[in-house]
Write an enzyme that holds these catalytic residues in place. Structure first.
Site, mmCIF file in Angstrom:
data_model
loop_
_atom_site.group_PDB
_atom_site.id
_atom_site.type_symbol
_atom_site.label_atom_id
_atom_site.label_comp_id
_atom_site.label_asym_id
_atom_site.label_seq_id
_atom_site.Cartn_x
_atom_site.Cartn_y
_atom_site.Cartn_z
ATOM 1 N N TYR A 134 9.806 2.106 -18.089
ATOM 2 C CA TYR A 134 9.022 2.871 -17.106
ATOM 3 C C TYR A 134 9.915 3.426 -15.995
ATOM 4 O O TYR A 134 9.767 4.575 -15.574
ATOM 5 C CB TYR A 134 7.918 1.998 -16.512
ATOM 6 C CG TYR A 134 7.140 2.681 -15.399
ATOM 7 C CD1 TYR A 134 6.373 3.812 -15.655
ATOM 8 C CD2 TYR A 134 7.190 2.197 -14.090
ATOM 9 C CE1 TYR A 134 5.673 4.445 -14.635
ATOM 10 C CE2 TYR A 134 6.489 2.814 -13.066
ATOM 11 C CZ TYR A 134 5.729 3.945 -13.344
ATOM 12 O OH TYR A 134 5.044 4.567 -12.334
ATOM 13 N N ARG A 141 11.658 11.907 -14.553
ATOM 14 C CA ARG A 141 10.554 12.689 -14.000
ATOM 15 C C ARG A 141 10.859 13.103 -12.562
ATOM 16 O O ARG A 141 10.648 14.258 -12.176
ATOM 17 C CB ARG A 141 9.267 11.864 -14.061
ATOM 18 C CG ARG A 141 8.076 12.565 -13.435
ATOM 19 C CD ARG A 141 6.783 11.794 -13.660
ATOM 20 N NE ARG A 141 6.789 10.433 -13.147
ATOM 21 C CZ ARG A 141 5.721 9.645 -13.079
ATOM 22 N NH1 ARG A 141 4.547 10.099 -13.512
ATOM 23 N NH2 ARG A 141 5.798 8.422 -12.613
ATOM 24 N N ARG A 207 -2.013 10.214 -5.313
ATOM 25 C CA ARG A 207 -3.104 9.286 -5.649
ATOM 26 C C ARG A 207 -4.314 10.009 -6.208
ATOM 27 O O ARG A 207 -5.095 9.439 -6.963
ATOM 28 C CB ARG A 207 -3.506 8.488 -4.410
ATOM 29 C CG ARG A 207 -2.400 7.617 -3.856
ATOM 30 C CD ARG A 207 -1.989 6.531 -4.832
ATOM 31 N NE ARG A 207 -0.842 5.770 -4.345
ATOM 32 C CZ ARG A 207 -0.224 4.836 -5.067
ATOM 33 N NH1 ARG A 207 -0.626 4.557 -6.297
ATOM 34 N NH2 ARG A 207 0.792 4.190 -4.559
ATOM 35 N N GLU A 313 -6.019 -1.079 -14.720
ATOM 36 C CA GLU A 313 -5.801 0.196 -14.015
ATOM 37 C C GLU A 313 -6.957 1.123 -14.374
ATOM 38 O O GLU A 313 -7.415 1.136 -15.518
ATOM 39 C CB GLU A 313 -4.453 0.793 -14.430
ATOM 40 C CG GLU A 313 -4.096 2.067 -13.696
ATOM 41 C CD GLU A 313 -2.684 2.543 -14.019
ATOM 42 O OE1 GLU A 313 -1.729 1.742 -13.869
ATOM 43 O OE2 GLU A 313 -2.543 3.702 -14.448
HETATM 44 C C1 3EB Z 1 0.829 2.475 -9.187
HETATM 45 O O1 3EB Z 1 -0.031 2.716 -8.338
HETATM 46 C C2 3EB Z 1 0.327 2.018 -10.511
HETATM 47 O O2 3EB Z 1 3.821 6.687 -13.044
HETATM 48 O O3 3EB Z 1 2.440 8.343 -13.319
HETATM 49 C C3 3EB Z 1 -0.502 4.732 -11.557
HETATM 50 C C4 3EB Z 1 -0.690 6.110 -11.769
HETATM 51 C C5 3EB Z 1 0.717 4.171 -11.826
HETATM 52 C C6 3EB Z 1 0.358 6.898 -12.249
HETATM 53 C C7 3EB Z 1 2.689 7.168 -12.994
HETATM 54 C C8 3EB Z 1 1.759 4.968 -12.310
HETATM 55 C C9 3EB Z 1 1.584 6.322 -12.519
HETATM 56 O O4 3EB Z 1 2.048 2.547 -8.958
HETATM 57 C C10 3EB Z 1 0.945 2.709 -11.652
#
Ligand code: 3EB
Length: 325
Positions: A134, A141, A207, A313
């Site tokens: 990841y 990215r 978000r 999630e």
């Molecule tokens: C977080 O809040 C949880 O890497 O695109 C949530 C939404 C999360 C998108 C991403 C990762 C991603 O960090 C993980």
């Protein structure tokens, strides 16, 4: 406007389909099937759980390919899907694939990306140099976004989650003239500002992204500030994750960002709940039934999550379609 719905994976996509994403037992490269961009993601070991997410336009659609990407668009919106091959090092390939995507949206004239999804195999595993897959993906990215895109258009709502397939499958939505607004959550550190202990480059996403009357909610977990809360406790993680969404989409958080009158959890639809442990499924279903509107479309996906300590999630789209109830 475009919209999405979940259907059985054998059902027809119907007229004006922009895309078909199949959450099933097998994965494969993004391709055009019957004129429709199609991405197969391996999200279950049981083909009976398979479903398809269909994105549909109000008008006629044209589709095409660009390098390894497939896309379709109407006058206003673009869908695009692609893959990153399985590898011991994802940084460069991710940077390239995202670079291709940014070049495509620019060329076609849909420069504003407002929602992205990334399905990452062995997401909590180690790459060839011992870096978590990841984090390797996030580095590539971030480099692609830094190269020019983020400054002009910001970073969109996103999901980054595990898959049983190979490599990375991704898809995204972009628009021509509409004005997407990326939203942060005052309970959470912006992901792009996470400290280095979570990886050499932070995750590149907002978000949520507001587009016209819809708020696209990113994958949301039990994180306050930048820290995971309630390791090992599913119910407590559920409360923090749904609390984060309620706050993100609520009037206080949105008005403070000059945005909107706000939504509640009952306004969330097209929900995906990703849960780490198969044994948690009955409990997760009960929690979801109690939290969301009775008519909301919800799918439950058994997947690894980008932090090894996260158990659940949740993502979705907030709008006022159920408001009269
Ligand atoms: C977080 O809040 C949880 O890497 O695109 C949530 C939404 C999360 C998108 C991403 C990762 C991603 O960090 C993980």
């Amino acid at each position: 406007m475009i919209g999405s719905r979940f259907i059985g994976c054998d059902a027809e996509a119907g007229a004006n389909a922009l895309a078909r994403v199949v959450f099933g037992a097998t994965s494969g490269p993004a391709r055009i099937e019957h004129g429709v961009p199609t991405l197969h993601l391996a999200m279950s070991d049981d083909a009976r759980d398979a479903f398809a997410e269909i994105w549909t336009s109000a008008g006629p659609v044209s589709s095409g390919r660009f390098k390894d990407l497939v896309f379709a668009h109407d006058d206003a919106f673009l869908f695009c899907a692609g893959n990153i091959a399985s590898s011991a090092h994802y940084t460069d390939a991710t940077r390239e694939a995202y670079g291709d995507a940014f070049a495509l949206v620019e060329q076609l004239g849909f420069p504003k990306i407002f929602r992205m999804w990334n399905f990452i195999a062995h997401i909590n595993g180690a790459n060839g140099e011992g870096l978590e897959v990841y984090r390797d993906f996030c580095r590539g990215r971030a480099l692609a976004f830094e190269q020019a895109y983020a400054e002009a258009f910001g970073m969109p709502a996103a999901t980054g989650i595990g898959t049983r397939g190979e490599g990375v499958g991704f898809y995204f939505l972009a628009c021509r003239n509409a004005s997407p607004r990326h939203i942060e959550n005052s309970r959470q550190t912006p992901a792009y500002a996470y400290p280095q202990r979570y990886g050499p480059k932070p995750p590149s996403f907002a978000r949520g992204t507001l587009l016209r009357d819809a708020l696209f909610v990113s994958g949301t977990a039990s994180i306050l500030g930048h820290e995971t809360m309630h390791e090992g406790d599913l119910d407590a993680q559920w409360r923090v994750a749904t609390g984060n969404i309620a706050h993100l989409i609520g009037a206080d958080n949105l008005r403070a960002q000059g945005a909107h009158d706000g939504f509640a959890l009952h306004d969330l639809d097209q929900i995906k709940v990703y849960y780490r442990h198969f044994a948690d499924l009955p409990r997760v279903k009960d929690l979801a039934r109690a939290a969301f509107h009775r008519d909301a479309n919800i799918r439950f996906l058994h997947a690894d999550i980008c932090r090894a300590d996260l158990l659940v999630e949740i993502e979705g789209i907030a709008s006022h379609r159920h408001r009269s109830d």
